[in-house]
Design a protein around this motif. Structure first.
Motif, mmCIF file in Angstrom:
data_model
loop_
_atom_site.group_PDB
_atom_site.id
_atom_site.type_symbol
_atom_site.label_atom_id
_atom_site.label_comp_id
_atom_site.label_asym_id
_atom_site.label_seq_id
_atom_site.Cartn_x
_atom_site.Cartn_y
_atom_site.Cartn_z
ATOM 1 N N SER A 196 37.500 41.214 33.960
ATOM 2 C CA SER A 196 36.947 41.864 35.156
ATOM 3 C C SER A 196 35.471 41.495 35.336
ATOM 4 O O SER A 196 35.008 41.316 36.465
ATOM 5 C CB SER A 196 37.119 43.387 35.061
ATOM 6 O OG SER A 196 36.360 43.926 34.002
ATOM 7 N N LEU A 197 34.728 41.373 34.242
ATOM 8 C CA LEU A 197 33.335 40.940 34.326
ATOM 9 C C LEU A 197 33.226 39.515 34.872
ATOM 10 O O LEU A 197 32.340 39.207 35.679
ATOM 11 C CB LEU A 197 32.680 41.009 32.940
ATOM 12 C CG LEU A 197 32.384 42.406 32.378
ATOM 13 C CD1 LEU A 197 31.872 42.298 30.944
ATOM 14 C CD2 LEU A 197 31.359 43.127 33.245
ATOM 15 N N THR A 198 34.154 38.664 34.431
ATOM 16 C CA THR A 198 34.177 37.282 34.927
ATOM 17 C C THR A 198 34.436 37.253 36.425
ATOM 18 O O THR A 198 33.793 36.516 37.172
ATOM 19 C CB THR A 198 35.260 36.464 34.196
ATOM 20 O OG1 THR A 198 34.993 36.485 32.792
ATOM 21 C CG2 THR A 198 35.273 35.025 34.687
ATOM 22 N N TYR A 199 35.410 38.095 36.874
ATOM 23 C CA TYR A 199 35.700 38.168 38.303
ATOM 24 C C TYR A 199 34.482 38.649 39.086
ATOM 25 O O TYR A 199 34.208 38.175 40.194
ATOM 26 C CB TYR A 199 36.873 39.110 38.562
ATOM 27 C CG TYR A 199 38.224 38.548 38.186
ATOM 28 C CD1 TYR A 199 38.554 37.222 38.463
ATOM 29 C CD2 TYR A 199 39.198 39.343 37.575
ATOM 30 C CE1 TYR A 199 39.788 36.701 38.126
ATOM 31 C CE2 TYR A 199 40.447 38.837 37.235
ATOM 32 C CZ TYR A 199 40.734 37.516 37.514
ATOM 33 O OH TYR A 199 41.963 37.009 37.183
ATOM 34 N N CYS A 200 33.743 39.593 38.519
ATOM 35 C CA CYS A 200 32.531 40.101 39.179
ATOM 36 C C CYS A 200 31.497 38.998 39.346
ATOM 37 O O CYS A 200 30.889 38.850 40.413
ATOM 38 C CB CYS A 200 31.935 41.260 38.384
ATOM 39 S SG CYS A 200 32.882 42.786 38.444
ATOM 40 N N LYS A 201 31.303 38.219 38.289
ATOM 41 C CA LYS A 201 30.326 37.130 38.339
ATOM 42 C C LYS A 201 30.728 36.077 39.362
ATOM 43 O O LYS A 201 29.879 35.457 40.001
ATOM 44 C CB LYS A 201 30.187 36.483 36.960
ATOM 45 C CG LYS A 201 29.523 37.390 35.922
ATOM 46 C CD LYS A 201 29.489 36.730 34.556
ATOM 47 C CE LYS A 201 28.867 37.661 33.504
ATOM 48 N NZ LYS A 201 28.896 37.059 32.155
ATOM 49 N N ASP A 202 32.052 35.873 39.527
ATOM 50 C CA ASP A 202 32.542 34.873 40.482
ATOM 51 C C ASP A 202 32.602 35.422 41.904
ATOM 52 O O ASP A 202 32.956 34.692 42.836
ATOM 53 C CB ASP A 202 33.943 34.393 40.067
ATOM 54 C CG ASP A 202 33.901 33.618 38.755
ATOM 55 O OD1 ASP A 202 32.812 33.130 38.395
ATOM 56 O OD2 ASP A 202 34.951 33.520 38.091
ATOM 57 N N GLY A 203 32.320 36.718 42.052
ATOM 58 C CA GLY A 203 32.344 37.328 43.386
ATOM 59 C C GLY A 203 33.716 37.783 43.846
ATOM 60 O O GLY A 203 33.905 38.139 45.011
ATOM 61 N N ASN A 204 34.712 37.792 42.938
ATOM 62 C CA ASN A 204 36.076 38.220 43.280
ATOM 63 C C ASN A 204 36.214 39.731 43.038
ATOM 64 O O ASN A 204 36.786 40.176 42.039
ATOM 65 C CB ASN A 204 37.114 37.453 42.450
ATOM 66 C CG ASN A 204 37.094 35.979 42.766
ATOM 67 O OD1 ASN A 204 36.906 35.583 43.905
ATOM 68 N ND2 ASN A 204 37.273 35.140 41.753
ATOM 69 N N THR A 205 35.671 40.511 43.962
ATOM 70 C CA THR A 205 35.636 41.962 43.791
ATOM 71 C C THR A 205 37.029 42.571 43.702
ATOM 72 O O THR A 205 37.271 43.464 42.879
ATOM 73 C CB THR A 205 34.860 42.608 44.955
ATOM 74 O OG1 THR A 205 33.571 42.000 45.053
ATOM 75 C CG2 THR A 205 34.672 44.099 44.729
ATOM 76 N N ASP A 206 37.941 42.100 44.551
ATOM 77 C CA ASP A 206 39.297 42.670 44.573
ATOM 78 C C ASP A 206 40.007 42.477 43.231
ATOM 79 O O ASP A 206 40.635 43.405 42.710
ATOM 80 C CB ASP A 206 40.128 42.047 45.697
ATOM 81 C CG ASP A 206 39.619 42.446 47.072
ATOM 82 O OD1 ASP A 206 38.926 43.483 47.149
ATOM 83 O OD2 ASP A 206 39.898 41.729 48.036
#
Length: 326
Positions: A23-33
């Motif tokens: 989830s942290l990786t998704y946040c860094k990539d801008g993939n909020t959903d």
């Protein structure tokens, strides 16, 4: 028995850490959903993870959903009362709510169209994708003018209720699916999915029955001026449009299910198909062939075609899980 319990706890902890890092990786990539989906899985595995609650709050704050962020932070505070980050985030949320909560600009409730000597009024609020809505409006304007646009507006607003019902069903089952999947209990996961699909089919049949049985009073609620052309067009459209809800429930529930079992790509394709690709394809094709009749049939056709795609994804998902079990 103690060794087995310890092993299960260790596995649960490993899954929690893995999903939280993802989830942290998704946040860094801008993939909020995708980050939100992963966080829900994390909190289903470990509801007392303060960092998970805080990250959930930060994502809500980023989207300016300060009320939801404050709720997540209150849950975090119940777990760890003195956490400095929780207190700081809460203070920021309260400041934003205080600044904006009581000063909300009232949105216009209706949009008016002039059709000859008649003033046609439809509700202004839509949750449709903007591009799709624009395309539909342009197509309808070229076929039936403002009266057609107003009729579509009536049907779209009634359809919001059906979509909300399916959204509630899918979101209600998602945490349980994540919990069972995290425990690698694939039997319970599939059983829960089957229950959700059966419920969706039953709800779809009920909604179609209501749309066909109470067509006139439903349309009349949005036709305060008593425009006969609008009433007739919207009644015909409502009956045809709502056929799509027999398939829509399957697609919505399946998309959320696939996201909950870490198959984000199939979930994305289902959402894109029913929300953009298929609906636009059938809108252009069927309107060219059948005019307004094609406009009303575009939604059922798109949901039906997406349902075939969903069936393929679910078959592949079941096949993969069977291989993993072996």
């Amino acid at each position: 028995a103690d060794i087995q319990k310890s092993s299960a706890r260790l596995d649960n902890l490993n899954q929690t850490i893995k999903k939280f890092n993802q989830s942290l990786t998704y946040c860094k990539d801008g993939n909020t959903d995708l980050a939100l989906i992963q966080l829900k899985k994390v909190l289903a595995l470990n509801p007392k993870l303060v960092k998970g609650r805080q990250l959930l709050a930060l994502l809500d704050m980023k989207e300016e959903r300060y009320d939801l962020a404050l709720r997540a932070l209150k849950n975090a505070e119940k777990i760890d009362v003195g956490d400095a980050n929780t207190m700081r985030y809460k203070k920021e949320c309260r400041e934003h709510l205080k600044a904006n909560g009581k000063v909300k600009t009232k949105e216009k409730d209706t949009v008016s169209y002039q059709s000859g000597n008649d003033l046609i009024i439809r509700p202004a609020k839509f949750t449709d994708n903007t591009a799709v809505l624009t395309v539909f409006n342009l197509l309808i304007l070229s076929i039936s003018g403002n009266t057609g646009v107003a009729a579509y507006g009536v049907i779209a607003n009634i359809a919001l209720v059906g979509t909300a019902v399916y959204t509630g069903l899918s979101q209600g089952t998602q945490p349980l699916v994540s919990q069972y999947y995290g425990k690698r209990d694939h039997h319970s996961t599939r059983k829960l999915y089957g229950f959700a699909i059966s419920t969706a089919l039953l709800l779809g049949a009920v909604m179609i029955g209501i749309a066909w049985g109470f067509t006139e009073p439903l349309v009349s609620v949005f036709n305060g001026e008593g425009n006969e052309a609008l009433q007739t067009m919207a009644e015909e459209g409502l009956r045809l449009y709502f056929i799509g809800f027999l398939f829509a429930g399957i697609n919505i529930v399946s998309a959320v299910y696939l996201g909950a079992v870490e198959q984000a790509m199939p979930s994305f394709f289902i959402a894109m198909s029913r929300g953009v690709a298929a609906i636009l394809f059938f809108a252009f094709l069927l309107s060219a062939l059948f005019g307004m009749l094609g406009i009303w049939l575009a939604f059922p056709a798109a949901e039906g075609a997406t349902c075939l795609l969903t069936a393929v994804f679910m078959w592949r998902s079941r096949k993969v899980k069977t291989k993993e079990a072996v």
